[in-house]
Design an enzyme around this catalytic site. Structure first.
Site, PDB file in Angstrom:
ATOM      1  CB  SER A  13      -0.878  -0.011   1.042  1.00 34.08           C
ATOM      2  OG  SER A  13      -0.184  -0.444   2.505  1.00 34.08           O
ATOM      3  CB  THR A  48      -7.120   2.416   8.132  1.00 35.23           C
ATOM      4  OG1 THR A  48      -6.335   1.636   8.451  1.00 35.23           O
ATOM      5  CG2 THR A  48      -7.381   2.675   6.446  1.00 35.23           C
ATOM      6  CG  ASP A 119      -1.005  -9.184  15.983  1.00 29.83           C
ATOM      7  OD1 ASP A 119      -0.586 -10.146  16.569  1.00 29.83           O
ATOM      8  OD2 ASP A 119      -0.302  -8.068  16.148  1.00 29.83           O
ATOM      9  N   GLY A 231       5.774  -3.450  10.869  1.00 27.47           N
ATOM     10  CA  GLY A 231       5.772  -4.901  10.179  1.00 27.47           C
ATOM     11  C   GLY A 231       6.448  -4.640   8.566  1.00 27.47           C
ATOM     12  CG  ASP A 232       4.198  -2.434   6.203  1.00 28.97           C
ATOM     13  OD1 ASP A 232       3.608  -3.661   6.008  1.00 28.97           O
ATOM     14  OD2 ASP A 232       3.228  -1.417   6.583  1.00 28.97           O
TER      15      ASP A 232
END
Length: 314
Positions: A13, A48, A119, A231-232
């Protein structure tokens, strides 16, 4: 002769403001010398977690059109593919087709997959993505970075002990990936409840053809804040540091965790300064301090040592 450059195709994204997905992965990879070709699976104004967000989502067909353009120009040679969050089965199926084609073109291509599904016991993508990840995506992956919940979903096994975690990593190896890192678990740390346990496992083939496997464990200091894009960043840094340490998961994870630590520490310090005493920082104030961490990304000072749990040869 010029050094062969290392090229990554990153399908993730994109946000106009802040750091998540490709915005989290591209800059650190470029700083470490990788050429990064980005396909933005969504284009949003921001992540978001903010009160408001707007934007567009790339369809499977639009993804295919972009890839066709790359292919027509015969520049579809990649050394790495990196994928993260996807919430659409047709999009994920198209990603699988692209990866298969790129692996046929370059059999030594390495696919780094963060199987983002949820998660802490809850899925935040549609449930029909699980069989696509389990049956199509994971078998293509060379490096897999699930959290505990995602690893449990993929294998159908619960992790309650370190032994369970080792068994789950071995099951994931059998599904395809040679390197598996459980980026976070609910396992208790020997250092106390202020630490989070991560584990990793890497299978390698020695020059004489023998298989060897290294399993490691890390106790990572917890931070009391909700970050987005970490995380990315983790998956991107694991890609980079396994490239530099291809047969040494311990070193690759130590450097990856070090980058994470320095970026998060800089971010939380800055966020608290902006928010003022006694106030919880806002999502905007907690955006990762990525550009300011350039020196740490390039040369991370090790903060957590990995412990080798198993070193076996078969």
């Amino acid at each position: 002769m010029a050094d062969m450059e290392c090229r990554v195709l990153s399908i993730q994204s994109h946000v106009v403001r802040g750091y998540v997905g490709n915005k989290s992965a591209t800059f650190p990879l470029q700083v470490l010398g990788f050429e990064v070709d980005s396909i933005n699976s969504v284009q949003f104004s921001n992540h978001t977690g903010y009160t408001h967000w707007k934007g567009q989502v790339l369809t499977a067909e639009e993804l295919n059109v972009l890839y066709e353009g790359i292919k027509l120009n015969k520049v579809n040679h990649y050394d790495y593919i990196l994928t993260g969050y996807s919430r659409d089965t047709s999009f994920l199926a198209m990603v699988v087709d692209i990866i298969q084609e790129l692996k046929r073109a370059n059999p030594s291509l390495i696919y780094v997959c963060d199987p983002v599904m949820g998660d802490h016991g809850a899925m935040y993508v549609p449930e029909n993505l699980l069989p696509v990840y389990r049956d199509k995506v994971v078998p293509l992956a060379d490096i897999l970075t699930p959290n505990q919940f995602e690893a449990e979903l993929l294998t159908g096994r619960k992790i309650k002990t370190q032994e369970d975690a080792i068994e789950v990593m071995d099951l994931l190896h059998k599904m395809g990936p040679e390197t598996v890192v459980l980026t976070s678990t609910d396992l208790p740390s020997k250092l106390g409840d202020q630490f989070l346990v991560a584990l990793g496992s890497q299978k390698t083939v020695k020059p004489d053809g023998a298989n060897s496997c290294q399993k490691i464990c890390m106790d990572i200091p917890k931070v009391d804040a909700v970050f987005v894009g970490t995380g990315d960043l983790f998956a991107a840094m694991l890609l980079a540091w396994t490239h530099h340490h291809p047969k040494d998961l311990k070193a690759a994870c130590e450097k990856t965790v070090a980058v994470m630590h320095h970026v998060i520490k800089r971010t939380i310090t800055y966020a608290h300064e902006l928010a003022g005493p006694g106030n919880r920082p806002s999502p905007a104030q907690l955006e990762l301090r990525m550009v300011q961490s350039k020196a740490d990304i390039e040369n991370p000072a090790i903060v957590v040592k990995a412990k080798v749990l198993q070193q076996s040869s078969q």
